[in-house]
Design an enzyme around this catalytic site. Structure first.
Site: not given
Length: 234
Positions: A37, A64, A66, A69, A120, A212
């Site tokens: 990603k 990614d 997002k 607009d 999330t 991570r």
């Protein structure tokens, strides 16, 4: 045939520089084809060249960004993204059905398109207080998923905790990509709604995104394979 399930965890390359990505990917063998990603931090730092580099190594890319607009602006941006050869990208479902449909038109069938429902990192209390959405978090997520399906997109980004309800409200083939995945015992960080890889698979997630716990591990390759093995458990 059963529904599609991506058989690799998607690794979130949340690095600040192109050099970090090169150093990370060099840890893996040339025959290990990853799904990664590329998010806002990396894309804004390194631009399209980092995507082209990753694709040149044979890896799959979820871009990614997002997008959210007015419909015409999103369509124009997706025309640019279509030229990058990414495998998956996304918009915010909150932009509306028309915006999502224009995004699809901009991509012209070059890549799968999914939509973000609720992040999330968002709790129900935060959603109600700051977005002024006075339903439950689950109801909001399912509503966004239904509107995403109505717009013709392939699926949504959602918490693993909402997958079962989303599948029931849309279809088994509707993709549920779930971030906030942590192996048992790992730090939760800034995520509010988390789940282990094996549990996410059991309840129907099609993709999982892990950052991570892999990228900051002492041995990222070993951490990746442990999480991949957990994900592949049935």
């Amino acid at each position: 045939m059963g529904k599609f399930v991506e058989n690799r965890p998607v690794i979130a390359l949340d690095f600040p520089a192109f050099s970090d990505v090169k150093n990370f990917l060099e840890k893996f063998g040339q025959d290990e084809k990853l799904y990664v990603k590329v998010g806002m931090e990396l894309f804004y730092a390194a631009g399209p060249d980092v995507v082209k580099y990753i694709k040149s190594l044979g890896h799959d890319v979820f871009l990614d960004l997002k997008l959210h607009d007015i419909p015409n602006t999103v369509k124009s941006a997706m025309k640019v993204i279509a030229n990058l050869g990414v495998d998956l990208t996304n918009v915010h479902a909150a932009g509306g059905v028309e915006m999502m449909q224009e995004a699809l038109d901009g991509l012209a069938g070059t890549t799968k398109l999914i939509a973000v429902t609720q992040l999330t990192s968002t709790s129900e209390a935060q959603m109600q207080a700051f977005q002024n959405i006075q339903t439950s978090l689950t109801e909001s997520v399912v509503h966004y998923a239904q509107k995403t399906a109505e717009a013709g997109l392939a699926g949504v980004v959602c918490s693993a905790q909402e997958v079962e309800l989303i599948k029931k409200a849309t279809s088994e083939d509707f993709i549920c990509l779930t971030p906030g995945i942590r192996p048992a015992g790992a730090a939760v960080g800034d995520q509010k709604r988390v789940m282990t890889p094996s549990r996410a698979r059991q309840i129907g997630s099609d993709f999982i995104v892990v950052g991570r716990p892999i990228t900051q591990a002492e041995n990222p390759v070993s951490a990746y394979h442990l999480i991949k093995n957990d994900w592949l458990q049935k």
